[in-house]
Motif scaffolding. Structure first.
Motif, PDB file in Angstrom:
ATOM      1  N   PRO A   4       0.846  -1.234  -0.078  1.00  0.00           N
ATOM      2  CA  PRO A   4       0.051   0.074   0.062  1.00  0.00           C
ATOM      3  C   PRO A   4       0.934   1.481  -0.036  1.00  0.00           C
ATOM      4  O   PRO A   4       1.900   1.428   0.532  1.00  0.00           O
ATOM      5  CB  PRO A   4      -0.939  -0.104   1.353  1.00  0.00           C
ATOM      6  N   SER A   5       0.576   2.283  -0.743  1.00  0.00           N
ATOM      7  CA  SER A   5       1.340   3.471  -0.947  1.00  0.00           C
ATOM      8  C   SER A   5       0.725   4.502   0.223  1.00  0.00           C
ATOM      9  O   SER A   5      -0.430   4.750   0.138  1.00  0.00           O
ATOM     10  CB  SER A   5       0.882   4.063  -2.283  1.00  0.00           C
ATOM     11  N   PHE A   6       1.584   5.037   1.033  1.00  0.00           N
ATOM     12  CA  PHE A   6       1.138   6.129   1.934  1.00  0.00           C
ATOM     13  C   PHE A   6       0.764   7.544   1.241  1.00  0.00           C
ATOM     14  O   PHE A   6       0.034   8.204   1.776  1.00  0.00           O
ATOM     15  CB  PHE A   6       2.119   6.313   3.180  1.00  0.00           C
ATOM     16  N   PHE A   7       1.513   7.750   0.334  1.00  0.00           N
ATOM     17  CA  PHE A   7       1.430   8.936  -0.419  1.00  0.00           C
ATOM     18  C   PHE A   7       0.420   9.312  -1.741  1.00  0.00           C
ATOM     19  O   PHE A   7       0.529  10.138  -2.163  1.00  0.00           O
ATOM     20  CB  PHE A   7       3.036   9.404  -0.641  1.00  0.00           C
ATOM     21  N   LYS A   8      -0.003   8.130  -1.876  1.00  0.00           N
ATOM     22  CA  LYS A   8      -0.979   8.214  -3.185  1.00  0.00           C
ATOM     23  C   LYS A   8      -2.091   7.341  -2.883  1.00  0.00           C
ATOM     24  O   LYS A   8      -2.354   6.345  -3.741  1.00  0.00           O
ATOM     25  CB  LYS A   8      -0.060   7.549  -4.552  1.00  0.00           C
ATOM     26  N   PRO A   9      -2.879   7.709  -1.897  1.00  0.00           N
ATOM     27  CA  PRO A   9      -4.256   6.921  -1.393  1.00  0.00           C
ATOM     28  C   PRO A   9      -5.224   7.124  -2.589  1.00  0.00           C
ATOM     29  O   PRO A   9      -5.117   8.306  -3.422  1.00  0.00           O
ATOM     30  CB  PRO A   9      -4.510   7.559  -0.397  1.00  0.00           C
ATOM     31  N   PRO A  10      -5.876   5.993  -3.095  1.00  0.00           N
ATOM     32  CA  PRO A  10      -6.958   6.190  -4.206  1.00  0.00           C
ATOM     33  C   PRO A  10      -8.201   6.919  -3.993  1.00  0.00           C
ATOM     34  O   PRO A  10      -8.660   7.226  -4.858  1.00  0.00           O
ATOM     35  CB  PRO A  10      -7.078   4.640  -4.413  1.00  0.00           C
ATOM     36  N   HIS A  11      -8.393   7.181  -2.704  1.00  0.00           N
ATOM     37  CA  HIS A  11      -9.410   8.232  -2.206  1.00  0.00           C
ATOM     38  C   HIS A  11      -9.000   9.061  -1.336  1.00  0.00           C
ATOM     39  O   HIS A  11      -9.290   8.931   0.028  1.00  0.00           O
ATOM     40  CB  HIS A  11     -10.472   7.147  -1.701  1.00  0.00           C
ATOM     41  N   ALA A 111      -9.160  -4.815   2.836  1.00  0.00           N
ATOM     42  CA  ALA A 111      -9.297  -4.281   4.171  1.00  0.00           C
ATOM     43  C   ALA A 111      -8.072  -3.736   4.665  1.00  0.00           C
ATOM     44  O   ALA A 111      -7.760  -2.703   5.576  1.00  0.00           O
ATOM     45  CB  ALA A 111      -9.777  -5.085   5.207  1.00  0.00           C
ATOM     46  N   GLN A 112      -6.779  -4.528   4.403  1.00  0.00           N
ATOM     47  CA  GLN A 112      -5.553  -4.232   4.987  1.00  0.00           C
ATOM     48  C   GLN A 112      -4.938  -3.010   4.253  1.00  0.00           C
ATOM     49  O   GLN A 112      -4.414  -2.130   4.778  1.00  0.00           O
ATOM     50  CB  GLN A 112      -4.533  -5.469   4.379  1.00  0.00           C
ATOM     51  N   THR A 113      -5.334  -2.890   2.879  1.00  0.00           N
ATOM     52  CA  THR A 113      -4.740  -1.649   2.377  1.00  0.00           C
ATOM     53  C   THR A 113      -5.459  -0.429   2.630  1.00  0.00           C
ATOM     54  O   THR A 113      -4.782   0.532   3.080  1.00  0.00           O
ATOM     55  CB  THR A 113      -5.057  -1.765   0.675  1.00  0.00           C
ATOM     56  N   LEU A 114      -6.703  -0.431   2.968  1.00  0.00           N
ATOM     57  CA  LEU A 114      -7.379   0.801   3.551  1.00  0.00           C
ATOM     58  C   LEU A 114      -6.957   1.034   4.869  1.00  0.00           C
ATOM     59  O   LEU A 114      -6.756   2.319   5.119  1.00  0.00           O
ATOM     60  CB  LEU A 114      -9.247   0.415   3.723  1.00  0.00           C
ATOM     61  N   SER A 115      -6.767  -0.037   5.616  1.00  0.00           N
ATOM     62  CA  SER A 115      -6.278   0.480   7.129  1.00  0.00           C
ATOM     63  C   SER A 115      -4.933   0.922   6.900  1.00  0.00           C
ATOM     64  O   SER A 115      -4.847   1.900   7.660  1.00  0.00           O
ATOM     65  CB  SER A 115      -6.015  -1.065   7.742  1.00  0.00           C
ATOM     66  N   TRP A 116      -4.184   0.701   6.170  1.00  0.00           N
ATOM     67  CA  TRP A 116      -2.883   1.366   5.981  1.00  0.00           C
ATOM     68  C   TRP A 116      -2.581   2.529   5.486  1.00  0.00           C
ATOM     69  O   TRP A 116      -2.143   3.398   5.792  1.00  0.00           O
ATOM     70  CB  TRP A 116      -1.952   0.359   5.362  1.00  0.00           C
ATOM     71  N   GLU A 117      -3.506   2.846   4.445  1.00  0.00           N
ATOM     72  CA  GLU A 117      -3.470   3.994   3.664  1.00  0.00           C
ATOM     73  C   GLU A 117      -4.062   5.261   4.238  1.00  0.00           C
ATOM     74  O   GLU A 117      -3.944   6.258   4.255  1.00  0.00           O
ATOM     75  CB  GLU A 117      -4.441   3.859   2.381  1.00  0.00           C
ATOM     76  N   ILE A 118      -5.086   4.843   5.260  1.00  0.00           N
ATOM     77  CA  ILE A 118      -5.685   5.759   6.434  1.00  0.00           C
ATOM     78  C   ILE A 118      -4.903   5.994   7.523  1.00  0.00           C
ATOM     79  O   ILE A 118      -5.078   7.144   8.382  1.00  0.00           O
ATOM     80  CB  ILE A 118      -6.953   5.596   6.850  1.00  0.00           C
ATOM     81  N   ALA A 119      -3.834   5.507   7.806  1.00  0.00           N
ATOM     82  CA  ALA A 119      -2.879   5.569   9.164  1.00  0.00           C
ATOM     83  C   ALA A 119      -2.172   6.582   9.004  1.00  0.00           C
ATOM     84  O   ALA A 119      -2.090   7.181  10.486  1.00  0.00           O
ATOM     85  CB  ALA A 119      -2.281   4.143   9.374  1.00  0.00           C
ATOM     86  N   CYS A 164       6.074  -6.042   5.365  1.00  0.00           N
ATOM     87  CA  CYS A 164       5.726  -7.506   5.533  1.00  0.00           C
ATOM     88  C   CYS A 164       4.195  -7.617   5.069  1.00  0.00           C
ATOM     89  O   CYS A 164       3.973  -8.602   4.536  1.00  0.00           O
ATOM     90  CB  CYS A 164       5.681  -7.917   7.038  1.00  0.00           C
ATOM     91  N   LEU A 165       3.258  -6.731   5.423  1.00  0.00           N
ATOM     92  CA  LEU A 165       1.978  -6.476   5.050  1.00  0.00           C
ATOM     93  C   LEU A 165       1.824  -6.434   3.392  1.00  0.00           C
ATOM     94  O   LEU A 165       0.756  -6.598   2.855  1.00  0.00           O
ATOM     95  CB  LEU A 165       1.367  -5.467   5.583  1.00  0.00           C
ATOM     96  N   GLY A 166       2.976  -6.139   2.907  1.00  0.00           N
ATOM     97  CA  GLY A 166       2.929  -6.038   1.224  1.00  0.00           C
ATOM     98  C   GLY A 166       2.874  -7.264   0.569  1.00  0.00           C
ATOM     99  O   GLY A 166       2.481  -7.492  -0.632  1.00  0.00           O
ATOM    100  N   ASP A 167       3.041  -8.134   1.408  1.00  0.00           N
ATOM    101  CA  ASP A 167       3.156  -9.896   0.883  1.00  0.00           C
ATOM    102  C   ASP A 167       1.782 -10.245   0.834  1.00  0.00           C
ATOM    103  O   ASP A 167       0.908 -10.064   1.792  1.00  0.00           O
ATOM    104  CB  ASP A 167       3.866 -10.764   2.054  1.00  0.00           C
ATOM    105  N   THR A 168       1.106 -10.347  -0.530  1.00  0.00           N
ATOM    106  CA  THR A 168      -0.147 -10.615  -0.865  1.00  0.00           C
ATOM    107  C   THR A 168      -0.478 -11.773   0.257  1.00  0.00           C
ATOM    108  O   THR A 168      -1.937 -11.943   0.625  1.00  0.00           O
ATOM    109  CB  THR A 168      -0.292 -11.106  -2.205  1.00  0.00           C
ATOM    110  N   ARG A 169       0.353 -12.881   0.393  1.00  0.00           N
ATOM    111  CA  ARG A 169      -0.364 -14.047   1.153  1.00  0.00           C
ATOM    112  C   ARG A 169      -0.658 -13.792   2.688  1.00  0.00           C
ATOM    113  O   ARG A 169      -1.327 -14.162   3.410  1.00  0.00           O
ATOM    114  CB  ARG A 169       1.026 -15.167   1.024  1.00  0.00           C
TER     115      ARG A 169
END
Length: 205
Positions: A4-11, A111-119, A164-169
């Motif tokens: 997930p990108s911290f600096f280019k959130p989709p929304h 859900a992981q992506t959203l959680s990290w991008e709003i952090a 670590c959370l960038g790992d899709t698995r």
């Protein structure tokens, strides 16, 4: 999928609205939360509540049908409220937002992506507020270096967790193991508190 990108959130609007509830709650209630909710008992309660919430939300939502493209401002508000609830000690910010996103129907990965991008806004805002109030109260002599070391260590561990959370698995795994871990930790704290209370009562008699 990339991390997930911290600096280019989709929304961007979603990120902004998700920041408002915790920012308002933190500004108005920080001292009260620290004064009344910082005890081992309340922290254990927060751990247990977070564990039950994560486990129930993940089990209820199944695989999740929604994608990031369907995220709305209402989702942002729900995630923001989840972040505000996480101001209570023992309640994980990441755990509460994951549970909220899963209840809104998002897949585990999204859900992981959203959680990290709003952090990021919340982390920066909380750090700025803590720093400002620490400067107002004054930092005790000899504590400055330890405080700076802790800040850098926290930042480094956050970046490592993001990799670590960038790992899709990893991002597709059930939340149940994390919920069980937090639940067991809460039970350990509660057991310890009850043992200390029993020993204290026995000494007084």
């Amino acid at each position: 999928r990339a991390a997930p990108s911290f600096f280019k959130p989709p929304h961007l609007g979603l990120v902004v609205i998700s920041f408002l509830p915790p920012a308002l709650a933190g500004y108005l209630l920080e001292e009260k939360i620290e004064r009344h909710l910082g005890t081992p008992g309340t922290i254990a309660a927060g751990l247990l509540a977070g564990a039950l919430g994560m486990g129930a939300a993940d089990a209820h939502s199944g695989p999740g049908r929604r994608s990031l493209a369907s995220a709305t401002m209402r989702d942002g508000l729900v995630l923001g409220i989840a972040q505000a609830l996480a101001l209570a000690p023992g309640v994980s910010r990441n755990g509460s937002t994951l549970a909220a996103a899963r209840l809104r129907g998002f897949s585990r990965e999204d859900a992981q992506t959203l959680s990290w991008e709003i952090a990021l806004p919340v982390i920066i805002g909380a750090s700025a507020l803590k720093s400002a109030r620490a400067c107002q109260r004054g930092i005790p002599a000899g504590v400055g270096k330890a405080l700076a070391a802790g800040t850098f260590a926290s930042f480094g561990s956050t970046l490592l967790s993001a990799r670590c959370l960038g790992d899709t698995r990893t991002r597709r795994r059930s939340l149940l193991p994390y919920a069980v871990y937090r639940g067991l930790l809460a039970l350990l704290v509660i057991t310890r508190l009850r043992r200390n209370s029993t020993e204290h009562a026995a000494r007084n008699h």
